[in-house]
Design an enzyme around this catalytic site. Structure first.
Site: not given
Ligand SMILES: *Cc1c(COP(=O)(O)O)cnc(C)c1O
Length: 371
Positions: A45, A144, A266, A314
């Site tokens: 992802k 979640r 800054y 930035m």
């Molecule tokens: C992001 C995610 C993972 C991977 O988790 P890691 O800690 O990066 O190994 C697995 N399952 C779900 C549902 C996730 O959202």
């Protein structure tokens, strides 16, 4: 190349991000060997945690990965362009209303997180007169995503709800897998096993990177690591140390020698205590180096720590290079931000964040080199 045939040389770019696909592959192999004979998938992802799904996807396929997870539906077609048909693509967040037809037409498998997502997927399956594949996520304590206990019971009491679904996996997600001693792990495992018991014969998909190293009871039939593949440290378990995948070097854009009591950056938050050699490097928070590194982070050159001074801007950060012999850093010199002297976890902790956030924020302004 521009329209007149002029080439922009790589050396003229602000920084260099090296992504070691060999190390990525080795990390996958290591996890696959650790969980064998259970299968290892990969979470890709957010553009493979920022590292480039067009390179990461094929590299993982090459070493045997066949199950790929993205978070949002729109990530699936991008990944598909780079993977053969035999690779399965799952959408962790499931589908928004209206996405069902597109997902089914392209063979993307949704994770169904609620009775509502299930009903929408079922409606499409019914209209097509077929069963459609899906993963069912149950909430085992993270609150979640996934069916809460009452929805799981509703599903159990009305088996017709799953009539049009080819249930590939029952899945859940660990909230505390990074802390191997957390009680929450065992509690979620028990809840996962209870939920799976309601769907006899269905395979379990449970462990993220941290879960992989909690022991084989957490492995189910398919593990889905993310961060460990990319060289992050997923847990406090020593066996979970992976090969680093990312190296980041940024170029010096200007140096100066200043007297004591000079203000830097800054709001003048830093004042030099003595004469100092300052170097300004060509990356900032827009390049994924969080502003929270201000006054806390560092760059390295030849193994020497060069503290960041003043605020992160930035597009630039000023570092104190007084520890180097005069003239060492010049216009165009590369200093290390992530590498052998300063790991990903170090810069993440200096920034008060986690490796995941650093990786996914790395940005597009660096030269990218894939090894
Ligand atoms: C992001 C995610 C993972 C991977 O988790 P890691 O800690 O990066 O190994 C697995 N399952 C779900 C549902 C996730 O959202």
């Amino acid at each position: 190349m521009d329209s007149h045939g002029n080439v922009l040389p790589d050396d003229a770019l602000s920084g260099r991000l090296v992504i070691d696909l060999q190390a990525l592959s080795a990390n996958y192999r290591r996890i696959a060997a650790h969980v064998a004979p259970v299968e290892a998938g990969a979470v890709v992802k957010a553009n493979a945690y920022g590292l480039g799904v067009e390179r990461v996807g094929p590299a993982l396929f090459e070493v045997g990965c066949r199950q790929f997870f993205v978070a949002q539906l729109q990530e699936a077609p991008v990944l598909r362009q780079h993977l053969p048909r035999e690779a399965a693509i799952y959408v962790l967040n499931g589908l928004m209303p209206g996405g069902e037809h597109y997902a089914a037409a392209n063979g993307f498998v949704p994770v169904l997180n609620s009775l509502e997502q299930l009903a929408n997927w079922t409606a499409l399956a019914r209209s097509r007169g077929e069963r459609l594949p899906a993963v069912l996520q149950v909430d085992t304590g993270m609150s979640r995503l996934g069916l809460p206990a009452d929805e799981v019971r509703a599903l159990k009491s009305d088996p017709t709800l799953l009539e049009h679904i080819e249930l590939l996996f029952v899945m859940s997600h660990l909230a505390s897998a990074d802390a191997s001693a957390s009680r929450q792990n065992g509690e979620q495992l028990a809840a996962m096993q209870d939920a799976a018991g309601l769907f006899p014969g269905t395979r379990i998909c449970f462990a993220n990177s941290g879960g992989v190293f909690l022991g084989s009871t957490y492995h189910g039939a398919l593990v889905r690591p993310g961060i460990a593949l990319y060289g992050g440290v997923p847990t406090d378990v020593a066996a979970a140390r992976m090969l680093p995948v990312v190296r980041l070097d940024v170029r010096v854009v200007q140096t100066r020698t200043v007297p004591a009591r000079t203000l830097v950056g800054y709001s003048g938050t830093h004042m030099t205590s003595g004469e100092a050699v300052l170097a300004t490097i060509a990356a900032g928070y827009a390049d994924g180096l969080p502003r929270s590194l201000s006054g806390r982070g560092a760059a390295y050159f030849d193994g020497v720590r060069l503290p960041m001074v003043g605020r992160v801007s930035m597009d630039s950060i000023t570092i104190d290079a007084s520890a180097l012999s005069p003239g060492t850093l010049k216009l165009g010199s590369l200093v290390e931000l992530i590498g052998p002297d300063q790991g990903l976890e170090q810069i993440a902790s200096d920034a008060g964040t986690i490796s995941y956030e650093i990786l996914t924020g790395l940005g597009k302004r660096y030269e990218r080199i894939y090894l």
